[in-house]
Motif scaffolding. Structure first.
Motif, PDB file in Angstrom:
ATOM      1  N   GLN A 128       3.523   5.810  -5.772  1.00 20.33           N
ATOM      2  CA  GLN A 128       3.257   5.952  -7.199  1.00 20.33           C
ATOM      3  C   GLN A 128       2.147   6.964  -7.457  1.00 20.33           C
ATOM      4  N   ALA A 129       1.113   6.972  -6.599  1.00 25.05           N
ATOM      5  CA  ALA A 129       0.067   7.986  -6.723  1.00 25.05           C
ATOM      6  C   ALA A 129       0.621   9.388  -6.453  1.00 25.05           C
ATOM      7  N   ARG A 188      -6.095   7.322   0.061  1.00 27.59           N
ATOM      8  CA  ARG A 188      -6.749   6.020   0.260  1.00 27.59           C
ATOM      9  C   ARG A 188      -5.713   4.931   0.526  1.00 27.59           C
ATOM     10  N   LYS A 189      -4.623   4.972  -0.196  1.00 28.51           N
ATOM     11  CA  LYS A 189      -3.565   3.998   0.042  1.00 28.51           C
ATOM     12  C   LYS A 189      -2.914   4.210   1.411  1.00 28.51           C
ATOM     13  N   GLU A 190      -2.864   5.449   1.853  1.00 26.50           N
ATOM     14  CA  GLU A 190      -2.326   5.721   3.186  1.00 26.50           C
ATOM     15  C   GLU A 190      -3.246   5.151   4.258  1.00 26.50           C
ATOM     16  N   ILE A 191      -4.563   5.262   4.052  1.00 21.38           N
ATOM     17  CA  ILE A 191      -5.507   4.642   4.985  1.00 21.38           C
ATOM     18  C   ILE A 191      -5.317   3.133   4.994  1.00 21.38           C
ATOM     19  N   GLU A 192      -5.156   2.550   3.800  1.00 18.64           N
ATOM     20  CA  GLU A 192      -4.943   1.110   3.707  1.00 18.64           C
ATOM     21  C   GLU A 192      -3.647   0.702   4.396  1.00 18.64           C
ATOM     22  N   ALA A 240       0.827  -1.211   0.000  1.00 22.58           N
ATOM     23  CA  ALA A 240       0.000   0.000   0.000  1.00 22.58           C
ATOM     24  C   ALA A 240       0.858   1.256   0.000  1.00 22.58           C
ATOM     25  N   ALA A 241       1.973   1.233   0.737  1.00 25.54           N
ATOM     26  CA  ALA A 241       2.876   2.391   0.758  1.00 25.54           C
ATOM     27  C   ALA A 241       3.492   2.631  -0.606  1.00 25.54           C
TER      28      ALA A 241
END
Length: 419
Positions: free
Chosen positions: A126-127, A258-262, A120-121
């Motif tokens: 990449q985002a 969102r990826k940080e939440i994940e 996820a990180a």
């Protein structure tokens, strides 16, 4: 020989002079090059330092992913040394030796959570790169249109300077011929000075706009360059709901949060799974004077006094912070999209007003004022006002077109879609 040597030196000097002059001219030509928007974007993608900095985050994320996938290393402990038996067994000297091989075993749930957190990180990095690229390209477009506006303003005011200077010479000739009062030449000269001052201000704005665009391209454009192209044509159909929906789905910042939440969620699971301790399996070989032993050992730490309450609290706090950032990001994007969409609509309305008649009316007013002044039916002040209004209409029309182009570029930034 002396004359031949002198002529040779002169010839070499001329050749070097031509070569150096040509080099200087070539450098000036390169510095004064004009770029189109697509060329400017290509230069920015190659030289903007923010993109290079963002790319390093992806490399860092890949490194952390490799670290998360690694297994604990085994350890080997060896013992050797002299020994002696007790007197009851006889006084015998010997060497004791032994080897212990230990391997820690991770709890599968904790390892899986760590791997997913690293994935996820990496996706978040990449985002972030996509977001940086989006911001850079939007900034380049905005700076490009601002420089194009500055160039157009300089061109319009330069034409106005030439017109009022020619007009001043005509009025002065009439004054010298006794056909007009000296006060009219004074008023015409004041207008020349005013327009010249406007030109000086426009040239300063041009330098600032050029410097801003050069900064976004990593200083690769030099100090004396220009841009080619036109502003964006008016667009209809800027539906606010569609724009907001696109941003919530595609915007890199939303994807990164969102990826940080994940990632924070997986880190929280990892900390909770860490309550189950590592198990260390060991194999032992030990040899003494009277025996040789092959043993197995199992080591399990007991989480009795500390149960990782601090780490679990910190992970939970990070997850809550990421969720709050997600809400804040969405609200900021909605507000920014709404503002830019309204500004774009307002710019379209202004452009439509100019194109439907305001420009033609100002041009016709100036034409009538010139004819009336030549026939003595209009005063010099009326002609100067008509020229000033016409010039102001052209500047405001150009400003409205530039504003529309800038707001559309900002909409691309806020919606996450480059058009």
């Amino acid at each position: 020989m002396a004359h031949l040597s002198l002529r040779t030196r002169l010839l070499v000097g001329v050749v070097l002079s031509v070569h150096l002059t040509g080099t200087v001219v070539l450098a000036e030509v390169q510095e004064s090059r004009s770029y189109r928007l697509d060329e400017m974007i290509e230069v920015a993608l190659q030289h903007n330092p923010a993109l290079q900095e963002a790319a390093s985050l992806v490399k860092q994320g890949r490194g952390l992913q490799t670290t998360a996938a690694a297994y604990p290393n085994p350890s080997i402990t060896g013992t050797v040394g002299p020994g002696r038996t007790r007197e009851a067994l006889g006084d015998v000297a010997f060497f004791e030796r032994g080897v212990i091989v230990s391997q820690p075993l991770e709890w599968p749930g904790m390892r899986q959570a760590r791997l997913r957190a690293a994935e996820a990180a990496l996706a978040g990095s990449q985002a972030a790169v996509d977001g940086t690229r989006l911001n850079v390209l939007a900034d380049v477009k905005i700076a490009f249109y601002q420089l194009l506006l500055a160039q157009r303003n300089v061109e319009l005011i330069t034409e106005a300077v030439a017109i009022v200077q020619d007009f001043y010479r005509s009025v002065k000739a009439r004054v010298d011929a006794g056909q007009a009062r000296p006060f009219e030449a004074l008023k015409a000269n004041v207008e020349v000075q005013k327009v010249s001052n406007d030109l000086n201000h426009a040239q300063h704005s041009l330098v600032v706009a050029r410097s801003r665009l050069n900064r976004l391209t990593g200083g690769a454009l030099g100090k004396n360059f220009g841009v080619l192209g036109d502003f964006v044509s008016p667009r209809l159909g800027l539906n606010l709901e569609d724009l907001v929906g696109s941003a919530m789905e595609h915007h890199p910042t939303v994807r990164r949060v969102r990826k940080e939440i994940e990632r924070a969620g997986h880190s929280l699971v990892q900390e909770r799974q860490s309550l189950i301790p590592f198990v260390t399996v060991s194999g032992l070989f030990h040899q003494e004077a009277a025996e040789t032993a092959y043993l197995a050992r199992l080591s399990v730490p007991i989480p009795l006094w500390y149960r990782r309450q601090g780490e679990i609290t910190a992970a939970l706090s990070a997850k809550e912070r990421a969720e709050a950032e997600h809400v804040r990001t969405q609200n900021e994007l909605v507000a920014a999209i709404t503002e830019s969409a309204e500004e774009a609509h307002a710019a379209q309305d202004r452009i439509e007003v100019f194109e439907k008649g305001l420009l033609k009316q100002a041009e016709e007013t100036l034409r009538i004022a010139r004819i009336s002044f030549q026939q003595g039916a209009a005063s010099l002040l009326e002609l100067i006002d008509a020229q000033r209004v016409h010039r102001q209409m052209l500047l405001e029309y150009t400003q409205a077109r530039a504003n529309l182009s800038v707001e559309l570029a900002r909409l691309e930034r806020w919606t996450g879609e480059l058009r």
